[in-house]
Design a protein around this motif. Structure first.
Motif, PDB file in Angstrom:
ATOM      1  N   ILE A  73       7.546   4.055  -6.048  1.00  0.00           N
ATOM      2  CA  ILE A  73       6.717   2.949  -6.519  1.00  0.00           C
ATOM      3  C   ILE A  73       6.921   2.723  -8.013  1.00  0.00           C
ATOM      4  CG2 ILE A  73       4.324   2.177  -6.859  1.00  0.00           C
ATOM      5  CD1 ILE A  73       5.470   1.836  -3.969  1.00  0.00           C
ATOM      6  N   ALA A  74       7.107   3.782  -8.778  1.00  0.00           N
ATOM      7  CA  ALA A  74       7.375   3.632 -10.211  1.00  0.00           C
ATOM      8  C   ALA A  74       8.649   2.815 -10.437  1.00  0.00           C
ATOM      9  CB  ALA A  74       7.488   5.005 -10.879  1.00  0.00           C
ATOM     10  N   ILE A  75       9.664   3.072  -9.630  1.00  0.00           N
ATOM     11  CA  ILE A  75      10.918   2.308  -9.735  1.00  0.00           C
ATOM     12  C   ILE A  75      10.674   0.843  -9.364  1.00  0.00           C
ATOM     13  CG2 ILE A  75      13.219   1.985  -8.725  1.00  0.00           C
ATOM     14  CD1 ILE A  75      13.268   5.111  -8.421  1.00  0.00           C
ATOM     15  N   PHE A  78       0.532  -3.477  -6.157  1.00  0.00           N
ATOM     16  CA  PHE A  78       0.677  -2.125  -5.641  1.00  0.00           C
ATOM     17  C   PHE A  78      -0.706  -1.491  -5.543  1.00  0.00           C
ATOM     18  CE2 PHE A  78       4.722  -3.032  -7.725  1.00  0.00           C
ATOM     19  CZ  PHE A  78       5.630  -2.643  -6.750  1.00  0.00           C
ATOM     20  N   ILE A  79      -1.066  -1.023  -4.351  1.00  0.00           N
ATOM     21  CA  ILE A  79      -2.383  -0.432  -4.127  1.00  0.00           C
ATOM     22  C   ILE A  79      -2.209   0.993  -3.616  1.00  0.00           C
ATOM     23  CG2 ILE A  79      -4.525  -0.580  -2.802  1.00  0.00           C
ATOM     24  CD1 ILE A  79      -4.037  -3.618  -2.642  1.00  0.00           C
ATOM     25  N   ASP A  80      -2.837   1.913  -4.323  1.00  0.00           N
ATOM     26  CA  ASP A  80      -2.842   3.316  -3.884  1.00  0.00           C
ATOM     27  C   ASP A  80      -3.825   3.415  -2.718  1.00  0.00           C
ATOM     28  OD1 ASP A  80      -3.171   6.013  -3.471  1.00  0.00           O
ATOM     29  OD2 ASP A  80      -3.475   6.501  -5.579  1.00  0.00           O
ATOM     30  N   ALA A  81      -3.313   3.602  -1.531  1.00  0.00           N
ATOM     31  CA  ALA A  81      -4.148   3.630  -0.323  1.00  0.00           C
ATOM     32  C   ALA A  81      -5.066   4.837  -0.275  1.00  0.00           C
ATOM     33  CB  ALA A  81      -3.270   3.587   0.924  1.00  0.00           C
ATOM     34  N   THR A  82      -4.773   5.860  -1.069  1.00  0.00           N
ATOM     35  CA  THR A  82      -5.636   7.043  -1.050  1.00  0.00           C
ATOM     36  C   THR A  82      -6.948   6.778  -1.773  1.00  0.00           C
ATOM     37  OG1 THR A  82      -4.664   7.990  -3.062  1.00  0.00           O
ATOM     38  CG2 THR A  82      -3.678   8.626  -0.957  1.00  0.00           C
ATOM     39  N   GLY A  83      -6.978   5.788  -2.650  1.00  0.00           N
ATOM     40  CA  GLY A  83      -8.199   5.502  -3.391  1.00  0.00           C
ATOM     41  C   GLY A  83      -8.710   4.089  -3.185  1.00  0.00           C
ATOM     42  N   ALA A  84      -8.039   3.319  -2.353  1.00  0.00           N
ATOM     43  CA  ALA A  84      -8.447   1.932  -2.126  1.00  0.00           C
ATOM     44  C   ALA A  84      -9.806   1.889  -1.438  1.00  0.00           C
ATOM     45  CB  ALA A  84      -7.406   1.208  -1.279  1.00  0.00           C
ATOM     46  N   ARG A 137      10.371  13.337   5.968  1.00  0.00           N
ATOM     47  CA  ARG A 137       9.493  13.007   4.836  1.00  0.00           C
ATOM     48  C   ARG A 137       8.651  14.194   4.365  1.00  0.00           C
ATOM     49  NH1 ARG A 137       4.251   9.157   4.898  1.00  0.00           N
ATOM     50  NH2 ARG A 137       3.844   9.180   2.659  1.00  0.00           N
ATOM     51  N   PRO A 138       8.008  14.966   5.263  1.00  0.00           N
ATOM     52  CA  PRO A 138       7.201  16.090   4.764  1.00  0.00           C
ATOM     53  C   PRO A 138       8.009  17.087   3.929  1.00  0.00           C
ATOM     54  CG  PRO A 138       6.660  15.634   7.051  1.00  0.00           C
ATOM     55  CD  PRO A 138       7.866  14.796   6.703  1.00  0.00           C
ATOM     56  N   ARG A 139       9.227  17.383   4.348  1.00  0.00           N
ATOM     57  CA  ARG A 139      10.071  18.296   3.569  1.00  0.00           C
ATOM     58  C   ARG A 139      10.443  17.690   2.223  1.00  0.00           C
ATOM     59  NH1 ARG A 139      14.596  19.276   7.555  1.00  0.00           N
ATOM     60  NH2 ARG A 139      13.360  18.009   8.936  1.00  0.00           N
ATOM     61  N   LEU A 140      10.756  16.405   2.211  1.00  0.00           N
ATOM     62  CA  LEU A 140      11.086  15.729   0.955  1.00  0.00           C
ATOM     63  C   LEU A 140       9.880  15.687   0.022  1.00  0.00           C
ATOM     64  CD1 LEU A 140      13.237  12.746   2.264  1.00  0.00           C
ATOM     65  CD2 LEU A 140      14.043  14.705   0.949  1.00  0.00           C
ATOM     66  N   GLN A 141       8.699  15.479   0.576  1.00  0.00           N
ATOM     67  CA  GLN A 141       7.490  15.465  -0.247  1.00  0.00           C
ATOM     68  C   GLN A 141       7.283  16.817  -0.927  1.00  0.00           C
ATOM     69  OE1 GLN A 141       4.854  14.163   2.950  1.00  0.00           O
ATOM     70  NE2 GLN A 141       4.348  12.356   1.757  1.00  0.00           N
ATOM     71  N   ARG A 142       7.480  17.883  -0.166  1.00  0.00           N
ATOM     72  CA  ARG A 142       7.329  19.220  -0.756  1.00  0.00           C
ATOM     73  C   ARG A 142       8.367  19.436  -1.849  1.00  0.00           C
ATOM     74  NH1 ARG A 142       6.314  20.363   4.640  1.00  0.00           N
ATOM     75  NH2 ARG A 142       8.423  21.111   5.010  1.00  0.00           N
ATOM     76  N   TRP A 143       9.613  19.036  -1.590  1.00  0.00           N
ATOM     77  CA  TRP A 143      10.678  19.226  -2.578  1.00  0.00           C
ATOM     78  C   TRP A 143      10.384  18.422  -3.848  1.00  0.00           C
ATOM     79  CZ3 TRP A 143      14.503  16.369  -5.070  1.00  0.00           C
ATOM     80  CH2 TRP A 143      15.472  17.142  -5.705  1.00  0.00           C
ATOM     81  N   PHE A 144      10.027  17.147  -3.684  1.00  0.00           N
ATOM     82  CA  PHE A 144       9.730  16.307  -4.854  1.00  0.00           C
ATOM     83  C   PHE A 144       8.489  16.830  -5.574  1.00  0.00           C
ATOM     84  CE2 PHE A 144      12.770  13.299  -3.195  1.00  0.00           C
ATOM     85  CZ  PHE A 144      13.277  12.706  -4.337  1.00  0.00           C
ATOM     86  N   GLY A 145       7.534  17.372  -4.837  1.00  0.00           N
ATOM     87  CA  GLY A 145       6.350  17.949  -5.445  1.00  0.00           C
ATOM     88  C   GLY A 145       6.685  19.104  -6.353  1.00  0.00           C
ATOM     89  N   TRP A 170       0.859  -1.179   0.000  1.00  0.00           N
ATOM     90  CA  TRP A 170       0.000   0.000   0.000  1.00  0.00           C
ATOM     91  C   TRP A 170       0.894   1.228   0.000  1.00  0.00           C
ATOM     92  CZ3 TRP A 170      -1.193  -4.421   2.545  1.00  0.00           C
ATOM     93  CH2 TRP A 170      -2.449  -4.989   2.278  1.00  0.00           C
ATOM     94  N   HIS A 171       0.575   2.198  -0.856  1.00  0.00           N
ATOM     95  CA  HIS A 171       1.396   3.400  -0.943  1.00  0.00           C
ATOM     96  C   HIS A 171       0.502   4.629  -1.018  1.00  0.00           C
ATOM     97  CE1 HIS A 171       0.639   4.020  -5.278  1.00  0.00           C
ATOM     98  NE2 HIS A 171       0.522   2.707  -5.282  1.00  0.00           N
ATOM     99  N   ASP A 172       1.090   5.772  -0.777  1.00  0.00           N
ATOM    100  CA  ASP A 172       0.389   7.047  -0.794  1.00  0.00           C
ATOM    101  C   ASP A 172       0.475   7.628  -2.203  1.00  0.00           C
ATOM    102  OD1 ASP A 172      -0.535   9.636  -0.535  1.00  0.00           O
ATOM    103  OD2 ASP A 172       0.594  10.067   1.293  1.00  0.00           O
ATOM    104  N   GLY A 173      -0.584   7.465  -2.979  1.00  0.00           N
ATOM    105  CA  GLY A 173      -0.603   7.950  -4.352  1.00  0.00           C
ATOM    106  C   GLY A 173      -0.603   9.461  -4.473  1.00  0.00           C
ATOM    107  N   ASN A 174      -0.831  10.170  -3.368  1.00  0.00           N
ATOM    108  CA  ASN A 174      -0.791  11.637  -3.392  1.00  0.00           C
ATOM    109  C   ASN A 174       0.597  12.183  -3.076  1.00  0.00           C
ATOM    110  OD1 ASN A 174      -3.500  11.906  -4.032  1.00  0.00           O
ATOM    111  ND2 ASN A 174      -4.130  11.908  -1.894  1.00  0.00           N
TER     112      ASN A 174
END
Length: 119
Positions: A19-21, A33-39, A105-113, A7-11
């Motif tokens: 997950i793509a890798i 692979f299941i996107d937990a945001t829409g499961a 993680r939150p900082r990395l998410q913003r950077w990758f975003g 389960w992964h965070d698709g957002n």
């Protein structure tokens, strides 16, 4: 070899890249692979599921470093790392590193975003 469900965070832009890798490396198709945001259904509370990485291996729900190790065991190229993680000192070290990662993680998410190409 058994199937693994991840389960992964698709957002999360960081999670999507990772997950793509893993999808590309999973050439034998052993991972669901299941996107937990829409499961529609989750094995635990969705908030808890999205707070940490989760996987199901052999009917056991795993989280954190243990979930990564389960995913790695399903991918031939990464299997040696997943097998190594079955040793307590190794998985303990991995879990410690994962807990530290969760703090940034939150900082990395913003950077990758910001790095994602927007149409």
């Amino acid at each position: 070899m058994s199937r693994v469900t991840v389960w992964h965070d698709g957002n999360c832009p960081l999670c999507r890249r990772e997950i793509a890798i893993m999808r590309r490396l999973d050439r034998r198709g052993r991972i669901d692979f299941i996107d937990a945001t829409g499961a529609e259904s989750c094995p635990i509370d969705r908030t808890d599921l999205l707070a940490r990485f989760h996987a199901m291996e052999d009917g056991r729900l795993l989280s954190g470093a243990a979930a990564f190790a389960a995913m790695w065991r399903a991918i031939p190229l990464l299997r040696p790392f997943g097998l190594l993680a079955r040793h307590k000192p190794v998985i303990d070290l991995m879990e410690h590193a994962y807990l530290r990662f969760l703090k940034v993680r939150p900082r990395l998410q913003r950077w990758f975003g910001r790095q994602e190409v927007r149409p």
